[in-house]
Design a protein around this motif. Structure first.
Motif, PDB file in Angstrom:
ATOM      1  N   ASN A  17       0.965  -1.221  -0.163  1.00 38.88           N
ATOM      2  CA  ASN A  17      -0.143   0.169   0.316  1.00 38.88           C
ATOM      3  C   ASN A  17       1.214   1.334   0.276  1.00 38.88           C
ATOM      4  O   ASN A  17       0.872   2.202  -0.643  1.00 38.88           O
ATOM      5  CB  ASN A  17      -0.732   0.506   1.267  1.00 38.88           C
ATOM      6  N   PHE A  23      -3.552   2.152  -2.011  1.00 36.31           N
ATOM      7  CA  PHE A  23      -3.573   0.526  -0.984  1.00 36.31           C
ATOM      8  C   PHE A  23      -4.006  -0.735  -2.011  1.00 36.31           C
ATOM      9  O   PHE A  23      -4.573  -0.172  -3.808  1.00 36.31           O
ATOM     10  CB  PHE A  23      -5.197   0.596  -0.865  1.00 36.31           C
ATOM     11  N   ASP A  24      -3.414  -2.036  -2.982  1.00 33.94           N
ATOM     12  CA  ASP A  24      -3.162  -3.035  -3.329  1.00 33.94           C
ATOM     13  C   ASP A  24      -2.566  -1.860  -4.530  1.00 33.94           C
ATOM     14  O   ASP A  24      -2.911  -3.952  -5.419  1.00 33.94           O
ATOM     15  CB  ASP A  24      -4.501  -3.289  -3.930  1.00 33.94           C
ATOM     16  N   GLY A  61       2.588  -7.931   8.429  1.00 33.85           N
ATOM     17  CA  GLY A  61       2.261  -6.410   7.830  1.00 33.85           C
ATOM     18  C   GLY A  61       3.708  -5.809   6.907  1.00 33.85           C
ATOM     19  O   GLY A  61       3.393  -5.017   7.037  1.00 33.85           O
ATOM     20  N   LEU A  62       4.906  -7.088   6.550  1.00 32.82           N
ATOM     21  CA  LEU A  62       6.007  -6.620   6.237  1.00 32.82           C
ATOM     22  C   LEU A  62       6.011  -7.548   4.715  1.00 32.82           C
ATOM     23  O   LEU A  62       7.008  -7.896   4.359  1.00 32.82           O
ATOM     24  CB  LEU A  62       6.893  -7.189   7.211  1.00 32.82           C
ATOM     25  N   GLY A  63       4.658  -8.019   4.254  1.00 29.73           N
ATOM     26  CA  GLY A  63       5.146  -9.087   3.579  1.00 29.73           C
ATOM     27  C   GLY A  63       5.430 -10.562   4.141  1.00 29.73           C
ATOM     28  O   GLY A  63       5.965 -11.433   2.848  1.00 29.73           O
ATOM     29  N   ASP A  77       0.914  -6.310  -4.442  1.00 29.15           N
ATOM     30  CA  ASP A  77       1.227  -5.072  -3.931  1.00 29.15           C
ATOM     31  C   ASP A  77       2.903  -5.134  -2.762  1.00 29.15           C
ATOM     32  O   ASP A  77       3.393  -4.945  -2.082  1.00 29.15           O
ATOM     33  CB  ASP A  77       0.888  -3.717  -3.194  1.00 29.15           C
ATOM     34  N   ASN A  78       2.617  -7.199  -2.431  1.00 32.30           N
ATOM     35  CA  ASN A  78       3.614  -6.720  -1.304  1.00 32.30           C
ATOM     36  C   ASN A  78       4.701  -8.072  -2.981  1.00 32.30           C
ATOM     37  O   ASN A  78       5.883  -8.000  -2.619  1.00 32.30           O
ATOM     38  CB  ASN A  78       3.588  -8.284  -0.517  1.00 32.30           C
ATOM     39  N   THR A 109      -3.667 -10.870   7.439  1.00 36.32           N
ATOM     40  CA  THR A 109      -4.457  -9.846   6.385  1.00 36.32           C
ATOM     41  C   THR A 109      -5.639 -10.053   5.467  1.00 36.32           C
ATOM     42  O   THR A 109      -6.534  -9.307   5.877  1.00 36.32           O
ATOM     43  CB  THR A 109      -3.219 -10.302   5.466  1.00 36.32           C
ATOM     44  N   ARG A 156      -8.323  -6.933   6.020  1.00 37.38           N
ATOM     45  CA  ARG A 156      -9.309  -6.776   4.463  1.00 37.38           C
ATOM     46  C   ARG A 156     -10.589  -6.821   4.420  1.00 37.38           C
ATOM     47  O   ARG A 156     -11.793  -6.268   4.083  1.00 37.38           O
ATOM     48  CB  ARG A 156      -8.485  -7.503   3.370  1.00 37.38           C
ATOM     49  N   ARG A 215      -8.691   0.712   9.702  1.00 39.36           N
ATOM     50  CA  ARG A 215      -7.110  -0.398  10.880  1.00 39.36           C
ATOM     51  C   ARG A 215      -6.488  -0.117  11.851  1.00 39.36           C
ATOM     52  O   ARG A 215      -6.945  -0.701  12.466  1.00 39.36           O
ATOM     53  CB  ARG A 215      -6.482  -0.537   9.492  1.00 39.36           C
ATOM     54  N   GLY A 233       1.249  -2.562   5.234  1.00 36.94           N
ATOM     55  CA  GLY A 233       0.630  -3.436   4.873  1.00 36.94           C
ATOM     56  C   GLY A 233      -0.828  -3.577   5.163  1.00 36.94           C
ATOM     57  O   GLY A 233      -1.104  -2.242   5.688  1.00 36.94           O
ATOM     58  N   SER A 234      -0.718  -4.431   5.864  1.00 36.61           N
ATOM     59  CA  SER A 234      -1.934  -4.487   6.750  1.00 36.61           C
ATOM     60  C   SER A 234      -1.850  -4.451   8.043  1.00 36.61           C
ATOM     61  O   SER A 234      -3.125  -5.011   9.227  1.00 36.61           O
ATOM     62  CB  SER A 234      -3.230  -6.002   6.428  1.00 36.61           C
TER      63      SER A 234
HETATM   64  N1  LIG Z   1      -2.631  -4.142   0.415  1.00 32.64           N
HETATM   65  C1  LIG Z   1      -3.074  -5.614   0.706  1.00 32.64           C
HETATM   66  C2  LIG Z   1      -1.330  -5.419   1.536  1.00 32.64           C
HETATM   67  C3  LIG Z   1      -0.928  -6.741   2.670  1.00 32.64           C
HETATM   68  O1  LIG Z   1       0.327  -6.035   3.290  1.00 32.64           O
HETATM   69  P1  LIG Z   1       0.433  -7.928   4.585  1.00 32.64           P
HETATM   70  O2  LIG Z   1       2.735  -6.997   4.509  1.00 32.64           O
HETATM   71  O3  LIG Z   1      -0.145  -7.247   5.417  1.00 32.64           O
HETATM   72  O4  LIG Z   1      -0.139  -9.346   3.841  1.00 32.64           O
HETATM   73  C4  LIG Z   1      -3.624  -5.038   2.147  1.00 32.64           C
HETATM   74  O5  LIG Z   1      -3.588  -3.781   2.480  1.00 32.64           O
HETATM   75  O6  LIG Z   1      -4.212  -5.755   2.950  1.00 32.64           O
END
Ligand SMILES: N[C@@H](CCOP(=O)(O)O)C(=O)O
Ligand SMILES: Nc1ncnc2c1ncn2[C@@H]1O[C@H](COP(=O)(O)OP(=O)(O)O)[C@@H](O)[C@H]1O
Length: 309
Positions: free
Chosen positions: A12, A17-18, A95-97, A141-142, A184, A188, A235, A261-262
């Motif tokens: 993001n 976002f995404d 949140g770091l992929g 996006d990851n 995640t 979402r 969030r 991320g999330s």
């Molecule tokens: N665009 C996604 C990114 C999720 O990143 P993550 O590192 O938490 O898996 C979202 O915001 O859901």
């Protein structure tokens, strides 16, 4: 034997976002990502090691790297017996992929081991599909920045999944993972299904303006436009004391802050090392909740996933 390293990423990047994500690497030269090593074998074996291996599913079949192998064998129409070692250094639900690190390292190691039958686009599509399976909806996006490096803008047009965006080399990205988990998929699911016209217009203004500022080398305009009106409003409540933390890091001198991320990782951008150190020290003392938590001062990882052996 093939060994692949896949770096952490910030999905993001607040304003996309995404559709925007950036790969990061600690400025002290340490690794922040997963490793996958593949060796020839007469049967399939998956061995997991690393600081966060204890967070992985107990069943091999539930491990994303196993699912990478199954997907790759299906693509090759062949059973390929290999021994895989996953060094799980990225916390799950951080949140770091984390899932992207394992997916990218897994697919890249398999493809390299098998003589590179798939091109980058084919690999990235497989990566995005598997990422979508674990988070209930495909998002690149990851996996795109983790695989290709830099800051990636997700396009999904003309058979192009993503392309690299120019960034600011002197930006320092301070990330702080508190040590707690946020799924995640859960993060979402709490987002609204629709947004009002005013927010849609504002979001396109912020994202388009940010991309423009990146291409015209206007770092302070880019920083001002890096605002998240899509996910952060919903969030923020999932992250401990997020509003207070955000206020404090800006008082110290950060030029951007947001949810990585999330979440629950928070990222801040600083334009000089003294401020970055002060922000990192404050986050270490005030945002870390347990021994799993950490803080790193990072820069953009322009290489992405890479072969180490
Ligand atoms: N665009 C996604 C990114 C999720 O990143 P993550 O590192 O938490 O898996 C979202 O915001 O859901
Ligand atoms: N090798 C792996 N790395 C990360 N997650 C994995 C792996 N194998 C299976 N999983 C599962 O995938 C899901 C990833 O959750 P998610 O919230 O997307 O993590 P992250 O946001 O850190 O990528 C979790 O349910 C986790 O148990």
């Amino acid at each position: 034997m093939v060994k692949i390293y896949a770096p952490a990423s910030i999905g993001n990047a607040n304003v996309g976002f995404d559709v925007l994500g950036v790969a990061i690497t600690p400025i002290d030269g340490s690794f922040l990502g997963d490793f996958v090593t593949i060796q020839a074998s007469d049967k399939f074996d998956l061995i997991c090691d690393g600081f966060f291996a204890n967070q992985l599913p107990n069943l091999t079949e539930d491990n994303i790297v196993y699912q990478c192998w199954r997907s790759f064998c299906t693509k090759m129409k062949k059973f390929i017996p290999v021994k895989i070692l996953l060094e799980k250094n990225m916390p799950i639900g951080s949140g770091l992929g984390s899932s992207a690190c394992s997916i990218v390292a897994g697919f890249m190691a398999l493809n390299e081991f098998y003589g590179n039958p798939l091109n980058k686009n084919e690999l990235l599509m497989l990566m995005g599909y598997l990422e979508g399976k674990v988070s209930n909806s495909i998002h690149y996006d990851n996996v795109a920045p983790c695989f290709l490096g830099g800051m990636q803008l997700i396009l999904e047009e003309n058979n192009i999944i993503s392309q690299k965006i120019p960034t600011f080399n002197d930006w320092l990205w301070v990330i702080s993972y508190p040590g707690i988990k946020i799924s995640t998929a859960q993060a979402r699911s709490i987002l609204p299904g629709q947004y009002c016209k005013k927010d849609c217009i504002k979001h396109s203004q912020l994202l388009a303006g940010f991309i423009h500022a990146c291409y015209t080398n206007q770092p302070y305009l880019a920083a001002k436009l890096m605002k998240d009106i899509i996910a952060e409003p919903y969030r923020a409540k999932l992250l401990p004391n997020f509003i207070k933390v955000q206020q404090t890091v800006h008082e110290i001198g950060a030029i951007v802050s947001g949810i990585s991320g999330s979440g629950p990782t928070i990222f801040t951008i600083c334009d000089n090392i003294n401020i970055a150190n002060q922000v990192a020290n404050w986050l270490q003392s005030n945002y870390i909740k347990n021994n799993d938590g950490f803080v790193h001062i990072c820069r953009i990882d322009y290489f992405g996933a890479r072969k180490l052996g």
